[in-house]
Write an enzyme that holds these catalytic residues in place. Structure first.
Site, PDB file in Angstrom:
ATOM      1  N   LYS A  44       3.448  19.593  79.475  1.00  0.00           N
ATOM      2  CA  LYS A  44       2.865  18.714  80.499  1.00  0.00           C
ATOM      3  C   LYS A  44       3.236  19.127  81.925  1.00  0.00           C
ATOM      4  O   LYS A  44       2.432  18.984  82.834  1.00  0.00           O
ATOM      5  CB  LYS A  44       3.328  17.267  80.278  1.00  0.00           C
ATOM      6  CG  LYS A  44       2.662  16.576  79.107  1.00  0.00           C
ATOM      7  CD  LYS A  44       3.111  15.116  79.052  1.00  0.00           C
ATOM      8  CE  LYS A  44       2.626  14.449  77.787  1.00  0.00           C
ATOM      9  NZ  LYS A  44       2.950  13.025  77.734  1.00  0.00           N
ATOM     10  N   ASP A  98      -1.347   9.051  80.896  1.00  0.00           N
ATOM     11  CA  ASP A  98      -0.236   8.236  80.359  1.00  0.00           C
ATOM     12  C   ASP A  98       0.027   7.062  81.309  1.00  0.00           C
ATOM     13  O   ASP A  98       0.339   5.954  80.869  1.00  0.00           O
ATOM     14  CB  ASP A  98       1.055   9.060  80.253  1.00  0.00           C
ATOM     15  CG  ASP A  98       1.031  10.037  79.087  1.00  0.00           C
ATOM     16  OD1 ASP A  98       0.319   9.786  78.097  1.00  0.00           O
ATOM     17  OD2 ASP A  98       1.742  11.071  79.165  1.00  0.00           O
TER      18      ASP A  98
END
Ligand code: NAP
Length: 271
Positions: free
Chosen positions: A65, A100
């Site tokens: 990420k 997220d």
């Protein structure tokens, strides 16, 4: 056929394929969602290759990420968080996003009925999930207190988030009784029947989200429910981050009920 996928390592047990393919089925899309496990040294080639092959969108998970950030054009939120979990190839250059953050926000608002504007929120954890949640809550108007095992990571994150403060886990005893919203963004509760938050600090006016989704009913959520709090399990955060990625890639409303059913069926099978 459109191809979407997930970049991570390992991704063998990911529930993103059935969750996204449930959405393709609803819209009768000729599309597939596949998982890829490139070696870390091949990450840049993998992203370039995905673009060259005409892949429509990629999700990104551990351990990539942060590293994907420099390979795409991140939006403001992903740049501030320092992590990308969604890459969109529809423009001239691949763009990077962090769903997220909004996934956690939507889970709290839509499943926990939380009013985040003006709320006092405690985020436990200062890793990738903690960073995303802390920025999401601050952007939604909450005052954020970050508590983390390694206090230096909490203070470093708090310095990046407007109005936030950083603490060690011992501060939870004082912070949680005053809070409206509590999010566990540590991995505590995943391996063992443990909670990062002292049960005595929990109360009935809290909305509690646990990012851990395996098990679904963590010790934290059980203890919070026993004290009358509103609880939101980690599958809702996982669902909304996927739903937001689907909406970005396809321009269609995510079919939440069908994606949720596919996700929870997968989680039941995992146990
Ligand atoms: P990460 O970057 O590795 O961060 C791990 C965090 O957990 C850190 O804050 C770490 O504290 C803390 N921690 C680990 N073991 C601990 C222990 N024994 N006691 C206290 N704190 C401990 O991981 P992440 O990506 O943020 O993920 C964290 C959790 O969120 C995982 O369970 C992951 O599955 C979940 N998650 C869920 C979603 C969802 O959609 N539901 C999305 C992302 C992540 P230190 O800084 O002190 O090491």
């Amino acid at each position: 056929m459109q191809v979407f996928g997930l970049l991570g390592n390992p991704v063998g047990h990911s529930l993103s394929p059935p969750m996204h393919e449930a959405a393709y089925e609803v819209y009768d899309m000729d599309a597939r969602y596949v998982t890829f496990e490139p070696a870390p040294e091949h990450l840049a080639t993998a992203v370039e290759g995905a673009e060259a092959l005409g892949i429509s969108g990629l999700n990104v998970t551990i351990p990539f990420k942060q590293d994907v950030l420099s390979l795409v054009e991140p939006d403001d939120l992903a740049a501030r968080i320092g992590a990308v979990n969604t890459v969109d190839f529809s423009g001239d250059t691949p763009t990077g996003h962090n769903t997220d953050a909004d996934g956690a926000r939507r889970a709290l608002e839509e499943q926990g009925d939380a009013s985040l504007d003006g709320a006092t929120a405690v985020v436990v954890g200062a890793g990738g999930a903690g960073r995303a949640v802390a920025f999401a809550l601050a952007d939604a108007g909450s005052t954020v207190h970050v508590a983390n095992r390694t206090v230096e990571r909490a203070t470093a994150l708090a310095a990046d988030v407007p109005g936030a403060s950083g603490h060690g886990l011992d501060a939870l005893t004082d912070l949680v009784p005053e809070a409206d919203v509590l999010v566990n963004a540590t991995s505590v509760g995943m391996e063992a029947n443990e909670s990062p938050v002292p049960a005595e600090a929990l109360h009935g006016d809290l909305v509690v989200l646990d990012a851990v989704y395996s098990p679904l009913e963590t010790r934290l959520l059980k203890e919070a429910a026993a004290r009358g709090a509103t609880t939101v399990d980690g599958a809702w955060m996982l669902l909304y981050q996927g739903a937001i990625a689907f909406e970005r890639w396809t321009g269609r409303d995510a079919p939440i009920a069908e994606m949720n059913e596919a996700l929870r069926t997968g989680l039941r099978g995992d146990r």
